[in-house]
Design an enzyme around this catalytic site. Structure first.
Site, mmCIF file in Angstrom:
data_model
loop_
_atom_site.group_PDB
_atom_site.id
_atom_site.type_symbol
_atom_site.label_atom_id
_atom_site.label_comp_id
_atom_site.label_asym_id
_atom_site.label_seq_id
_atom_site.Cartn_x
_atom_site.Cartn_y
_atom_site.Cartn_z
ATOM 1 N N ASP A 35 0.845 -1.202 0.000
ATOM 2 C CA ASP A 35 0.000 0.000 0.000
ATOM 3 C C ASP A 35 0.879 1.250 0.000
ATOM 4 O OD1 ASP A 35 -2.679 -1.412 0.553
ATOM 5 O OD2 ASP A 35 -1.415 -2.119 2.180
ATOM 6 N N TYR A 215 6.011 -14.234 0.387
ATOM 7 C CA TYR A 215 5.197 -14.371 1.603
ATOM 8 C C TYR A 215 5.716 -15.573 2.399
ATOM 9 C CZ TYR A 215 2.404 -10.886 -0.712
ATOM 10 O OH TYR A 215 2.026 -9.728 -1.317
ATOM 11 N N GLN A 276 13.464 2.019 -1.259
ATOM 12 C CA GLN A 276 12.908 1.608 -2.569
ATOM 13 C C GLN A 276 13.899 1.709 -3.734
ATOM 14 O OE1 GLN A 276 9.254 3.658 -3.488
ATOM 15 N NE2 GLN A 276 8.030 1.836 -3.150
ATOM 16 N N GLU A 294 2.382 -6.541 -5.515
ATOM 17 C CA GLU A 294 2.070 -5.687 -6.663
ATOM 18 C C GLU A 294 3.267 -4.845 -7.091
ATOM 19 O OE1 GLU A 294 -1.683 -3.729 -6.403
ATOM 20 O OE2 GLU A 294 -1.031 -2.021 -7.597
ATOM 21 N N ASP A 295 3.824 -4.095 -6.160
ATOM 22 C CA ASP A 295 4.835 -3.121 -6.584
ATOM 23 C C ASP A 295 6.146 -3.793 -6.983
ATOM 24 O OD1 ASP A 295 5.542 -0.302 -6.936
ATOM 25 O OD2 ASP A 295 7.025 -0.738 -5.393
HETATM 26 O O1 TRH Z 1 4.597 -5.985 0.653
HETATM 27 P P1 TRH Z 1 3.755 -6.596 -0.390
HETATM 28 O O2 TRH Z 1 3.408 -7.985 -0.159
HETATM 29 O O3 TRH Z 1 2.471 -5.762 -0.567
HETATM 30 C C1 TRH Z 1 1.193 -6.344 -0.760
HETATM 31 C C2 TRH Z 1 0.701 -6.195 -2.149
HETATM 32 O O4 TRH Z 1 0.806 -4.903 -2.653
HETATM 33 C C3 TRH Z 1 -0.743 -6.634 -2.227
HETATM 34 O O5 TRH Z 1 -1.241 -6.431 -3.519
HETATM 35 C C4 TRH Z 1 -1.534 -5.855 -1.238
HETATM 36 O O6 TRH Z 1 -2.834 -6.252 -1.261
HETATM 37 C C5 TRH Z 1 -0.958 -6.101 0.139
HETATM 38 O O7 TRH Z 1 0.389 -5.682 0.166
HETATM 39 C C6 TRH Z 1 -1.698 -5.362 1.218
HETATM 40 O O8 TRH Z 1 4.505 -6.535 -1.806
HETATM 41 P P2 TRH Z 1 4.755 -5.318 -2.820
HETATM 42 O O9 TRH Z 1 3.496 -4.868 -3.437
HETATM 43 O O10 TRH Z 1 5.822 -5.740 -3.703
HETATM 44 O O11 TRH Z 1 5.287 -4.137 -1.904
HETATM 45 C C7 TRH Z 1 6.545 -4.174 -1.309
HETATM 46 C C8 TRH Z 1 7.181 -2.801 -1.322
HETATM 47 O O12 TRH Z 1 8.359 -2.819 -0.527
HETATM 48 C C9 TRH Z 1 7.612 -2.349 -2.711
HETATM 49 O O13 TRH Z 1 7.357 -0.975 -2.875
HETATM 50 C C10 TRH Z 1 9.112 -2.594 -2.720
HETATM 51 C C11 TRH Z 1 9.444 -2.298 -1.293
HETATM 52 N N1 TRH Z 1 10.687 -2.884 -0.791
HETATM 53 C C12 TRH Z 1 11.703 -2.045 -0.415
HETATM 54 O O14 TRH Z 1 11.589 -0.815 -0.561
HETATM 55 N N2 TRH Z 1 12.841 -2.587 0.079
HETATM 56 C C13 TRH Z 1 13.021 -3.918 0.227
HETATM 57 O O15 TRH Z 1 14.097 -4.353 0.700
HETATM 58 C C14 TRH Z 1 11.962 -4.783 -0.193
HETATM 59 C C15 TRH Z 1 12.137 -6.270 -0.079
HETATM 60 C C16 TRH Z 1 10.804 -4.236 -0.687
#
Ligand code: TRH
Length: 398
Positions: A35, A215, A276, A294-295
């Site tokens: 999010d 996950y 990020q 997603e991201d």
């Molecule tokens: O953390 P997520 O599992 O987020 C999820 C999904 O968005 C899902 O669709 C939503 O419904 C749920 O949350 C509530 O995975 P996602 O989307 O990849 O987001 C992770 C964020 O963390 C992404 O912006 C990348 C960032 N990130 C970092 O900045 N540094 C890191 O070391 C890592 C591993 C990730």
């Protein structure tokens, strides 16, 4: 919410200035980092690429700090990379019409404060109200993108904006110059080595480099067993907090940043959770990326390296339909063996299966998958990016 005299919050409408002049983006962290990950990326891009004033309201600054270390989790208001970040908590208060921005984006149906909705209704002209939806490769997205709904008790309209993988959707987030920066980095081995050294990643040579973000129920232990038994060396970088059980079992020590062990063909190394932009660079630096949600899924595609997606699990296994929808798009145009290898690896990863059954085939297909990624990225690049589509849409209806 502070008084409307607050200079960062009060918004005046100047018809002669570029529209939208100001956007309020509301983000509630449900779980994980997606999010805030999506909202933070969008906020930065709206400021940097579209010169729009953005206030990002976030209800969980501690999660935000994990992906942006400059965030102060205690601050009521702060500025990061040109974005005004406001803590969204119970003290939100009673905004006035003048406090409402030209555009209000509600991320993932996060439910705006009632007082803010009332102020939106009192504003003239009315703000453009957008609900930013979750990403999916399913085709029904194209029919629902940009649909509107009338607010039941107030004169307000909400528009639904769906990210997606085709020209008939809101598109994917891709900031200006991203692919050029990524290519330059990937073609500059010294820059890549110094980046990896800077984040504490040690790279045994030669080794297939992997990043792992999944996950807790992913079959990471099975993946590690398989890679350990593979005589071709691999190194797997795991941000701290990810796949903790499997990492702990493999390392035989707590899965903390810096911990590292080699068994058989596999080295596992725990990295700190990165900001990020550094996480992007990690994806650019690896030969295979395991991503989730997603991201990070979108960023893996812009990294143009083979990847395996762990989809966010939904009730009644609804996520399998979404997984298949992306697999169908992604494997279209691949030769049969390569497509089969990608499908088998993604399915095994998402069905907690034995990774040993699909890994050999997947690994053999890595060169073909890598060249497919170059085509796939080019194909996606043809569509306009999400922030540009959003601004265009806002101007059309505003
Ligand atoms: O953390 P997520 O599992 O987020 C999820 C999904 O968005 C899902 O669709 C939503 O419904 C749920 O949350 C509530 O995975 P996602 O989307 O990849 O987001 C992770 C964020 O963390 C992404 O912006 C990348 C960032 N990130 C970092 O900045 N540094 C890191 O070391 C890592 C591993 C990730």
């Amino acid at each position: 919410m502070p008084e409307s005299g607050d200079p960062d919050l009060a918004v005046s409408y100047h018809p002669c200035m570029a529209f939208p002049e100001n956007i309020h983006l509301f983000c509630r962290v449900v779980d994980n980092f997606g999010d805030i990950g999506v909202c933070w990326r969008l906020a930065r891009q709206l400021v940097a690429d579209h010169q729009t004033g953005v206030t990002l309201w976030v209800d969980d600054l501690a999660s935000f700090q994990k992906i942006c270390s400059g965030i102060d989790p205690q601050a009521v208001q702060q500025r990061q990379e040109g974005v005004v970040v406001r803590r969204w908590d119970a003290s939100f208060g009673q905004p006035r019409a003048a406090d409402v921005a030209d555009v209000v984006i509600e991320a993932f149906g996060c439910a705006l404060p009632h007082s803010y909705i009332a102020a939106m209704a009192a504003r003239s002209p009315k703000p453009v109200w957008i609900n930013l939806e979750y990403l999916s490769a399913e085709s029904w997205i194209e029919d629902c993108h940009a649909m509107q709904s009338l607010y039941p008790s107030l004169p307000l309209v909400k528009y639904f904006f769906f990210p997606g993988f085709s020209a008939r959707t809101g598109g994917l987030m891709r900031e200006n110059g991203l692919l050029e920066r990524r290519s330059a980095f990937q073609n500059d081995p010294p820059a890549m080595s110094s980046f990896l050294t800077g984040i504490g990643a040690q790279v045994p040579m030669p080794a297939c480099r992997m990043s792992l973000f999944c996950y807790p129920d992913a079959p990471a232990g099975s993946l590690f067993d398989t890679l350990q038994a593979d005589p071709r060396p691999s190194v797997c970088f795991v941000p701290q907090g990810v796949a903790q059980e499997a990492v702990h079992t493999f390392l035989q020590q707590p899965a903390e940043a810096g911990a590292r062990a080699t068994r058989g063909g596999l080295t596992v190394q725990v990295l700190p959770f990165l900001d990020q932009p550094d996480y992007d660079r990690l994806l650019w630096s690896c030969d295979v990326n395991f991503v989730r949600g997603e991201d990070s899924l979108v960023r893996a595609q812009w990294a143009a390296r083979p990847f395996v997606w762990h989809i966010y699990p939904q009730e009644e296994a609804a996520h399998h339909v979404k997984l298949d929808a992306l697999l169908d798009r992604y494997t279209a145009g691949m030769d049969q063996d390569t497509a089969q290898a990608a499908r088998a690896a993604w399915q095994a990863w998402n069905r907690r299966s034995d990774m040993g059954k699909c890994w050999g085939q997947f690994r053999n297909q890595l060169p073909r998958l890598a060249s497919h990624m170059a085509h796939w990225t080019e194909q996606l690049k043809q569509y306009s990016d999400l922030a540009s589509n959003l601004i265009q849409f806002i101007r059309k209806i505003g």
